[in-house]
Each structure stands twice: as C-alpha cells, then as structure tokens.
Scaffold this motif. Structure first.
Motif, PDB file in Angstrom:
ATOM      1  N   GLN A   8      45.601  45.469  34.825  1.00 35.15           N
ATOM      2  CA  GLN A   8      45.586  44.015  34.663  1.00 35.15           C
ATOM      3  C   GLN A   8      45.383  43.563  33.221  1.00 35.15           C
ATOM      4  O   GLN A   8      46.142  42.746  32.708  1.00 35.15           O
TER       5      GLN A   8
ATOM      6  N   ASP B  99      43.061  39.400  27.256  1.00 34.20           N
ATOM      7  CA  ASP B  99      42.219  39.157  28.424  1.00 34.20           C
ATOM      8  C   ASP B  99      40.801  39.629  28.131  1.00 34.20           C
ATOM      9  O   ASP B  99      40.580  40.493  27.286  1.00 34.20           O
TER      10      ASP B  99
ATOM     11  N   TYR C  56      45.505  33.852  28.301  1.00 27.60           N
ATOM     12  CA  TYR C  56      44.720  35.025  28.689  1.00 27.60           C
ATOM     13  C   TYR C  56      43.797  34.720  29.863  1.00 27.60           C
ATOM     14  O   TYR C  56      43.279  33.609  30.008  1.00 27.60           O
ATOM     15  N   ARG C  57      43.577  35.743  30.694  1.00 32.51           N
ATOM     16  CA  ARG C  57      42.683  35.608  31.848  1.00 32.51           C
ATOM     17  C   ARG C  57      41.307  36.171  31.526  1.00 32.51           C
ATOM     18  O   ARG C  57      41.141  37.008  30.637  1.00 32.51           O
TER      19      ARG C  57
ATOM     20  N   TYR D  96      38.133  38.026  33.584  1.00 30.40           N
ATOM     21  CA  TYR D  96      37.662  38.696  34.804  1.00 30.40           C
ATOM     22  C   TYR D  96      36.155  38.885  34.703  1.00 30.40           C
ATOM     23  O   TYR D  96      35.632  39.186  33.629  1.00 30.40           O
TER      24      TYR D  96
ATOM     25  N   ASP E 277      41.935  28.214  36.788  1.00 32.24           N
ATOM     26  CA  ASP E 277      42.712  29.200  37.544  1.00 32.24           C
ATOM     27  C   ASP E 277      43.022  30.437  36.715  1.00 32.24           C
ATOM     28  O   ASP E 277      43.723  31.345  37.170  1.00 32.24           O
ATOM     29  N   ASN E 278      42.499  30.479  35.487  1.00 32.12           N
ATOM     30  CA  ASN E 278      42.591  31.685  34.652  1.00 32.12           C
ATOM     31  C   ASN E 278      41.339  32.553  34.774  1.00 32.12           C
ATOM     32  O   ASN E 278      41.163  33.500  34.010  1.00 32.12           O
TER      33      ASN E 278
ATOM     34  N   ILE F 254      39.027  34.972  37.324  1.00 31.63           N
ATOM     35  CA  ILE F 254      38.967  35.758  38.560  1.00 31.63           C
ATOM     36  C   ILE F 254      37.607  36.444  38.619  1.00 31.63           C
ATOM     37  O   ILE F 254      37.268  37.244  37.751  1.00 31.63           O
TER      38      ILE F 254
ATOM     39  N   GLU G  84      46.684  41.126  42.104  1.00 31.93           N
ATOM     40  CA  GLU G  84      48.018  40.568  41.887  1.00 31.93           C
ATOM     41  C   GLU G  84      48.157  39.206  42.561  1.00 31.93           C
ATOM     42  O   GLU G  84      48.739  38.275  41.999  1.00 31.93           O
TER      43      GLU G  84
ATOM     44  N   LYS H 212      46.478  36.293  40.660  1.00 30.30           N
ATOM     45  CA  LYS H 212      47.199  35.779  39.493  1.00 30.30           C
ATOM     46  C   LYS H 212      48.231  34.718  39.872  1.00 30.30           C
ATOM     47  O   LYS H 212      48.676  33.958  39.015  1.00 30.30           O
ATOM     48  N   THR H 213      48.606  34.675  41.141  1.00 33.68           N
ATOM     49  CA  THR H 213      49.617  33.702  41.582  1.00 33.68           C
ATOM     50  C   THR H 213      48.995  32.391  42.059  1.00 33.68           C
ATOM     51  O   THR H 213      49.723  31.414  42.272  1.00 33.68           O
TER      52      THR H 213
ATOM     53  N   GLU I  11      47.155  28.965  41.796  1.00 30.74           N
ATOM     54  CA  GLU I  11      47.042  27.979  40.737  1.00 30.74           C
ATOM     55  C   GLU I  11      46.101  26.843  41.114  1.00 30.74           C
ATOM     56  O   GLU I  11      45.885  26.563  42.288  1.00 30.74           O
TER      57      GLU I  11
END
Length: 275
Positions: free
Chosen positions: A47, A61, A139-140, A142, A168-169, A171, A222, A225-226, A228
């Motif tokens: 990821q 990230d 960038y995300r 985590y 939403d970025n 997790i 995965e 990431k979709t 929103e």
C-alpha cells in the motif's frame, strides 16, 4: 513464488525477528506485535509508497503506530524493508539504541510519529490527513490501534474530528485481539461494539473475521481506498501472539519476553511453517 507467498514469507521473517529482539532485550510486547503482522506487512509491502529514498520526505504515504508499545512489529517491518539491519534489531531497548521501547521519530528515519501514550497516535494521524487535504496532496495516512486502546476517550475525539473533516484519506485499522495487559477487554473496560461505534461517529467500517488472513487484509485495504467522503476503520479480529502456539490467546504474553529456551521453541515452530 507468487505475490501472496512472498508476503507470507515476509510475515514469517517479521515474526521471527519480533521474538528474537524481545528475547534479546529481556523485555517488550510480543503478544500484540505478533497479532498485527499481516496488517503491517500488507500496508508496507502493498500500500505505502515508502522506500529508501523518500523516508524523510513529506511527499509520501504515512503510517502511525498508535499502539506504540508494539514497536517490535514496526522495527521488524522496517528491517524487512531493508531500512535497518537484523544486527541493529538486537539492540532493542538497550542504552543508546535507536530502537527504543516506544518508537521515536527523532531516532530513526521511517518512523512517522513518536507514539506510546495510547490515543495520541490516531490523533496525530488525523492531523496528518487533514494537512494533506488542506494542501491537496494525494497521500494517505494509515494508523494501527489496539482494541484496548479504544477505551481511551481521545480515540473518539479524534474519530469525531476525522469524520467532521471528511478525511477519506485516513485508514485506521484496529487490532481486535480481545486481550489487553490486564485481561479480556470485555472485563477490563468493554469498548465494544467497535464497528457500530465507528459508524456512529461517521466512519466507513469494514470488519474482518480473520485479520491474520493476508488475503482478507489485502482486500480490505484495497476496498478502503475506494470509499469516498469519510474516513475508514477496518476492525480486524486477530489472535494475540499469533504464530506461536504457547503465546496464542494469552494475555500474559502482552508484555513479557520469552526465555532463550522459549525463543528457540518459537523459532522452530515458525520455521516449520506453523505461523
């Protein structure tokens, strides 16, 4: 070797190094480090865009180990990525080592936040994600929490802020192994149902029946990431001490180091493919 087999090999190596470094130190937190191996292996090897050239860059990230006592896991993953040596892992918790009992961003490149005080890690992750949103960066962020950590009020203040700002970025993965240092989380201070609580705070929620199943973890990451509009929480049911039969599902292994003999037994079991 398939990509999945390669990830599982990484996971086994990481488990071995967790056991060896905690044994060498004579202290540390093996139980919750072992339970999260598939989660962090998946994040770092499939990821995040982290590599040797961008460790100190803001343009990548980020990962925050909110359950900072699981530092053996993070150090073992960084070693598996090639950012530090196995020799240095054996300095864990020793005087003048870069590998402190809780991770310090001032000591080691690749540590994105100093953590240890439970609840503060996810709060920092929210700030990072908010900054990325503000600056329109792709960038995300985590973050990994413990289920016992979710007894902290600061976790829910951070969760409220993350939903309010539609991050939403972000997790967040909860290592739901059901045990903390004082025993079963339901007996100590019951934070469940975590899925319904995160939903009530405005998060997307994905639940995993087996957070030690690499394929389930990969699919969840995965999918996250979709999604929103809101942050996503992955509630991953795991096994404390996963991979070492005499440690599994035992709260007593939350913060106790194996003896040399127990270490040898654990490594033999892991080498036998029983993880």
């Amino acid at each position: 070797m398939s990509d999945l087999e390669n990830l599982k090999e990484h996971a086994t190596n990481i488990r071995k190094n967790i056991v060896k470094m905690v044994t060498a130190a004579g202290s540390g937190h093996p139980g919750g480090s072992l339970s999260s191996v598939e989660i962090l292996t998946s994040i770092y090897f499939t990821q995040m865009d982290i590599n040797a050239d961008n460790l100190e860059s803001n343009k990548r990230d980020r990962f925050v180990l909110s359950k900072g006592h699981a530092s053996p896991l993070l150090y073992a993953v960084l070693c598996e990525k090639g950012f530090l040596s196995e020799e240095e892992l054996m300095t864990f918790r020793k005087i003048d080592s870069r590998l402190q009992g809780h991770p310090s961003m001032r000591k080691l490149p690749g540590i994105d936040m100093s953590t240890g005080s439970l609840g503060q890690g996810i709060s920092a992750a929210v700030g990072m994600a908010l900054s990325n949103k503000y600056h329109d960066l792709p960038y995300r962020v985590y973050t990994l929490l413990g289920d016992g950590e979710c007894e902290e009020g600061e976790v829910w203040e951070a969760a409220m802020a993350a939903a309010h700002y539609h991050l939403d970025n972000l997790i967040a993965i909860v290592d739901f192994n059901g045990l903390q240092i004082d025993g079963d989380i339901h007996d100590v201070m019951n934070p469940t149902p975590l899925d319904e609580k995160f939903k009530a705070f405005g998060w997307n929620v994905i639940t995993l029946d087996d957070g030690n199943d690499m394929e389930q973890v990969l699919d969840a990451l995965e999918t996250a990431k979709t999604l929103e509009g809101n942050p996503t929480a992955i509630i991953a049911k795991t096994v404390k001490g996963k991979g070492i039969s005499f440690m599994e599902n035992k709260a007593s292994w939350h913060g106790v180091a194996p003896s040399e003999e127990q270490c040898a037994d654990a490594l033999k079991e892991l080498e036998g493919g029983n993880a």
